[in-house]
Design an enzyme around this catalytic site. Structure first.
Site, PDB file in Angstrom:
ATOM      1  N   GLY A   1       0.826  -1.217   0.000  1.00  0.00           N
ATOM      2  CA  GLY A   1       0.000   0.000   0.000  1.00  0.00           C
ATOM      3  C   GLY A   1       0.849   1.252   0.000  1.00  0.00           C
TER       4      GLY A   1
ATOM      5  N   ILE B   1      -3.764  10.277  11.472  1.00  0.00           N
ATOM      6  CA  ILE B   1      -2.674  10.750  10.620  1.00  0.00           C
ATOM      7  C   ILE B   1      -3.288  11.345   9.345  1.00  0.00           C
ATOM      8  CG2 ILE B   1      -0.559  10.066   9.403  1.00  0.00           C
ATOM      9  CD1 ILE B   1      -0.377   9.580  12.466  1.00  0.00           C
TER      10      ILE B   1
ATOM     11  N   ALA C   1     -10.915  -4.538  16.211  1.00  0.00           N
ATOM     12  CA  ALA C   1     -10.646  -5.978  16.350  1.00  0.00           C
ATOM     13  C   ALA C   1      -9.559  -6.416  15.377  1.00  0.00           C
ATOM     14  CB  ALA C   1     -11.927  -6.778  16.118  1.00  0.00           C
TER      15      ALA C   1
ATOM     16  N   LYS D   1      -7.163  -4.600  14.165  1.00  0.00           N
ATOM     17  CA  LYS D   1      -5.862  -4.053  14.565  1.00  0.00           C
ATOM     18  C   LYS D   1      -5.362  -4.725  15.854  1.00  0.00           C
ATOM     19  CE  LYS D   1      -5.258  -1.288  11.085  1.00  0.00           C
ATOM     20  NZ  LYS D   1      -4.192  -1.556  10.124  1.00  0.00           N
TER      21      LYS D   1
ATOM     22  N   SER E   1       1.320   3.391  -2.524  1.00  0.00           N
ATOM     23  CA  SER E   1       0.978   4.424  -3.515  1.00  0.00           C
ATOM     24  C   SER E   1       0.506   5.711  -2.855  1.00  0.00           C
ATOM     25  CB  SER E   1      -0.111   3.898  -4.468  1.00  0.00           C
ATOM     26  OG  SER E   1      -1.202   3.387  -3.732  1.00  0.00           O
ATOM     27  N   ARG E   2       0.001   5.594  -1.622  1.00  0.00           N
ATOM     28  CA  ARG E   2      -0.565   6.777  -0.944  1.00  0.00           C
ATOM     29  C   ARG E   2      -0.273   6.699   0.559  1.00  0.00           C
ATOM     30  NH1 ARG E   2      -5.877   6.513  -0.676  1.00  0.00           N
ATOM     31  NH2 ARG E   2      -6.222   4.437  -1.535  1.00  0.00           N
TER      32      ARG E   2
ATOM     33  N   ASN F   1       1.473  -2.546   5.508  1.00  0.00           N
ATOM     34  CA  ASN F   1       0.823  -1.266   5.790  1.00  0.00           C
ATOM     35  C   ASN F   1      -0.635  -1.154   5.363  1.00  0.00           C
ATOM     36  OD1 ASN F   1       0.711   1.871   5.903  1.00  0.00           O
ATOM     37  ND2 ASN F   1       0.418   1.403   3.738  1.00  0.00           N
TER      38      ASN F   1
ATOM     39  N   ASP G   1      -3.241  -7.153  -5.347  1.00  0.00           N
ATOM     40  CA  ASP G   1      -4.272  -7.036  -4.306  1.00  0.00           C
ATOM     41  C   ASP G   1      -3.836  -7.964  -3.182  1.00  0.00           C
ATOM     42  OD1 ASP G   1      -6.407  -7.357  -2.608  1.00  0.00           O
ATOM     43  OD2 ASP G   1      -7.912  -7.401  -4.210  1.00  0.00           O
TER      44      ASP G   1
ATOM     45  N   TYR H   1     -12.820  -2.533  12.919  1.00  0.00           N
ATOM     46  CA  TYR H   1     -11.464  -1.993  12.704  1.00  0.00           C
ATOM     47  C   TYR H   1     -10.592  -2.257  13.923  1.00  0.00           C
ATOM     48  CZ  TYR H   1      -7.853   1.433  11.369  1.00  0.00           C
ATOM     49  OH  TYR H   1      -6.666   2.048  11.045  1.00  0.00           O
TER      50      TYR H   1
HETATM   51  P1  NAP Z   1      -4.743   5.328   2.784  1.00  0.00           P
HETATM   52  O1  NAP Z   1      -4.241   6.720   2.643  1.00  0.00           O
HETATM   53  O2  NAP Z   1      -6.194   5.051   2.623  1.00  0.00           O
HETATM   54  O3  NAP Z   1      -3.897   4.413   1.758  1.00  0.00           O
HETATM   55  C1  NAP Z   1      -4.184   3.051   1.698  1.00  0.00           C
HETATM   56  C2  NAP Z   1      -3.146   2.357   0.838  1.00  0.00           C
HETATM   57  O4  NAP Z   1      -3.473   0.975   0.851  1.00  0.00           O
HETATM   58  C3  NAP Z   1      -3.153   2.808  -0.598  1.00  0.00           C
HETATM   59  O5  NAP Z   1      -1.822   2.892  -1.066  1.00  0.00           O
HETATM   60  C4  NAP Z   1      -3.910   1.689  -1.314  1.00  0.00           C
HETATM   61  O6  NAP Z   1      -3.443   1.455  -2.623  1.00  0.00           O
HETATM   62  C5  NAP Z   1      -3.526   0.498  -0.491  1.00  0.00           C
HETATM   63  N1  NAP Z   1      -4.486  -0.606  -0.577  1.00  0.00           N
HETATM   64  C6  NAP Z   1      -5.770  -0.659  -0.155  1.00  0.00           C
HETATM   65  N2  NAP Z   1      -6.290  -1.881  -0.394  1.00  0.00           N
HETATM   66  C7  NAP Z   1      -5.291  -2.609  -0.977  1.00  0.00           C
HETATM   67  C8  NAP Z   1      -5.216  -3.940  -1.455  1.00  0.00           C
HETATM   68  N3  NAP Z   1      -6.247  -4.776  -1.363  1.00  0.00           N
HETATM   69  N4  NAP Z   1      -4.035  -4.359  -1.980  1.00  0.00           N
HETATM   70  C9  NAP Z   1      -2.975  -3.519  -2.083  1.00  0.00           C
HETATM   71  N5  NAP Z   1      -3.000  -2.237  -1.658  1.00  0.00           N
HETATM   72  C10 NAP Z   1      -4.157  -1.801  -1.113  1.00  0.00           C
HETATM   73  O7  NAP Z   1      -4.369   4.721   4.193  1.00  0.00           O
HETATM   74  P2  NAP Z   1      -3.378   5.270   5.325  1.00  0.00           P
HETATM   75  O8  NAP Z   1      -4.108   6.280   6.117  1.00  0.00           O
HETATM   76  O9  NAP Z   1      -2.076   5.592   4.742  1.00  0.00           O
HETATM   77  O10 NAP Z   1      -3.275   3.959   6.243  1.00  0.00           O
HETATM   78  C11 NAP Z   1      -2.200   3.054   6.135  1.00  0.00           C
HETATM   79  C12 NAP Z   1      -2.238   2.107   7.328  1.00  0.00           C
HETATM   80  O11 NAP Z   1      -2.188   2.869   8.526  1.00  0.00           O
HETATM   81  C13 NAP Z   1      -3.516   1.258   7.406  1.00  0.00           C
HETATM   82  O12 NAP Z   1      -3.203  -0.018   7.876  1.00  0.00           O
HETATM   83  C14 NAP Z   1      -4.355   2.006   8.422  1.00  0.00           C
HETATM   84  O13 NAP Z   1      -5.268   1.155   9.064  1.00  0.00           O
HETATM   85  C15 NAP Z   1      -3.276   2.499   9.367  1.00  0.00           C
HETATM   86  N6  NAP Z   1      -3.685   3.651  10.158  1.00  0.00           N
HETATM   87  C16 NAP Z   1      -4.009   4.840   9.568  1.00  0.00           C
HETATM   88  C17 NAP Z   1      -4.392   5.903  10.373  1.00  0.00           C
HETATM   89  C18 NAP Z   1      -4.760   7.259   9.797  1.00  0.00           C
HETATM   90  O14 NAP Z   1      -5.244   8.094  10.575  1.00  0.00           O
HETATM   91  N7  NAP Z   1      -4.513   7.538   8.541  1.00  0.00           N
HETATM   92  C19 NAP Z   1      -4.472   5.739  11.756  1.00  0.00           C
HETATM   93  C20 NAP Z   1      -4.142   4.521  12.316  1.00  0.00           C
HETATM   94  C21 NAP Z   1      -3.740   3.480  11.508  1.00  0.00           C
HETATM   95  P3  NAP Z   1      -4.274   1.777  -3.976  1.00  0.00           P
HETATM   96  O15 NAP Z   1      -4.792   3.175  -3.856  1.00  0.00           O
HETATM   97  O16 NAP Z   1      -3.208   1.611  -5.016  1.00  0.00           O
HETATM   98  O17 NAP Z   1      -5.353   0.743  -4.090  1.00  0.00           O
END
Ligand code: NAP
Length: 245
Positions: free
Chosen positions: A10, A186, A155, A157, A12-13, A88, A61, A153
């Site tokens: 993951g 974040i 559960a 994590k 890309s973003r 991630n 995926d 979510y």
């Molecule tokens: P995000 O901005 O929504 O980005 C999600 C990433 O996951 C994207 O690069 C997406 O790629 C990829 N992805 C989603 N489904 C996928 C799949 N089936 N196979 C491969 N790639 C997939 O998320 P984020 O906020 O950076 O979160 C990253 C991690 O941190 C997650 O585990 C999230 O639970 C955790 N987290 C985030 C926060 C927060 O506040 N942001 C807080 C606590 C924990 P594509 O776009 O290419 O599909």
């Protein structure tokens, strides 16, 4: 070649992107996994190459085991080694229990839990012969703090924290460290989809009075992966601006 190879799922973003760039900055070759956002993944590759290291973008995926096997095969084909895994990928689909749909539950289990097992298994298979490796699983502060609507979510994590501790014990004999990081809120696309009211409600709960940045999580990931965290395994590190205290 001494250069280590990191696989970031993951990437890309959001947090994954920041981790991929940070590890490249620290001299590692990087496998940038993405699923839908190919253009963004290719942008990450361009940024990474400016640091004089190599990177490849691999579409997979990661909720599908066969695609995870393919992702790690590509990593081995291009770089001949995998030293680091940043697990991630994650989704959040808030729902009160009485409205919970089976589809949403299954999606969260597949993406937030099963994919972590698939990736840890492949990473361990590539690392164990070298008697060295580092796995960082991205969990969430929601595994520690109850927020209404996040039963699924939280559960998923919580499961990541538990699997981290067990895998740390299993893999220590091969010199592989396994830790997880539990971020609070974040600034990524995951947060930008929240309503302004919800954002304000959450901001009011954070002692540092702001959301975190993906780069701040990436700093902690790189600390654990670069060797500075070489005596740390089985832990979950909360990085949340004080939200959970
Ligand atoms: P995000 O901005 O929504 O980005 C999600 C990433 O996951 C994207 O690069 C997406 O790629 C990829 N992805 C989603 N489904 C996928 C799949 N089936 N196979 C491969 N790639 C997939 O998320 P984020 O906020 O950076 O979160 C990253 C991690 O941190 C997650 O585990 C999230 O639970 C955790 N987290 C985030 C926060 C927060 O506040 N942001 C807080 C606590 C924990 P594509 O776009 O290419 O599909």
């Amino acid at each position: 070649m001494d250069r280590k190879t990191a696989v970031v799922t993951g990437a890309s973003r959001g947090i994954g992107r920041a981790c991929a760039i940070k590890l490249a900055q620290r001299g590692m070759n990087v496998v940038v996994n993405y699923n839908k956002s190919e253009k963004k993944a290719l942008e990450v590759i361009d940024i990474i190459r400016e640091f004089g290291v190599e990177a490849i973008a691999v579409k997979a995926d990661i909720s599908i085991n066969k695609e995870v096997v393919g992702l790690f095969s590509q990593a081995m084909k291009h770089f001949g080694r995998v030293d680091i895994l940043v697990n991630n990928v994650g989704i959040v689909e808030d729902s009160f229990i009485m409205m919970l749909s089976e589809d949403s539950l299954n999606r969260s289990m597949d993406i937030n839990i099963k994919s972590y097992f698939y990736c840890c298994k492949q990473a361990a298979l590539k690392m164990f012969k070298n008697k060295k490796g580092c796995i960082v699983n991205i969990s969430s502060v929601s595994s520690r703090k109850a927020l209404a609507g996040q039963s699924v979510y939280s559960a998923t994590k919580g499961a990541i924290n538990s699997m981290t501790a067990v895998l740390a014990k299993e893999l220590s004999q091969f010199g592989i460290c396994v830790n997880s990081i539990a971020p609070g809120f974040i600034n990524t696309d995951m947060i930008s989809s929240l309503s302004e009211d919800k954002k304000k409600e959450y901001l009011d709960m954070i002692p540092l009075g702001r959301f975190g940045e993906a780069e701040e999580v990436a700093e902690l990931v790189s600390f654990l992966c670069e060797g500075r965290g070489s005596y740390i395994t089985g832990q979950t590190f909360v990085i949340d601006g004080g939200l959970s205290i």
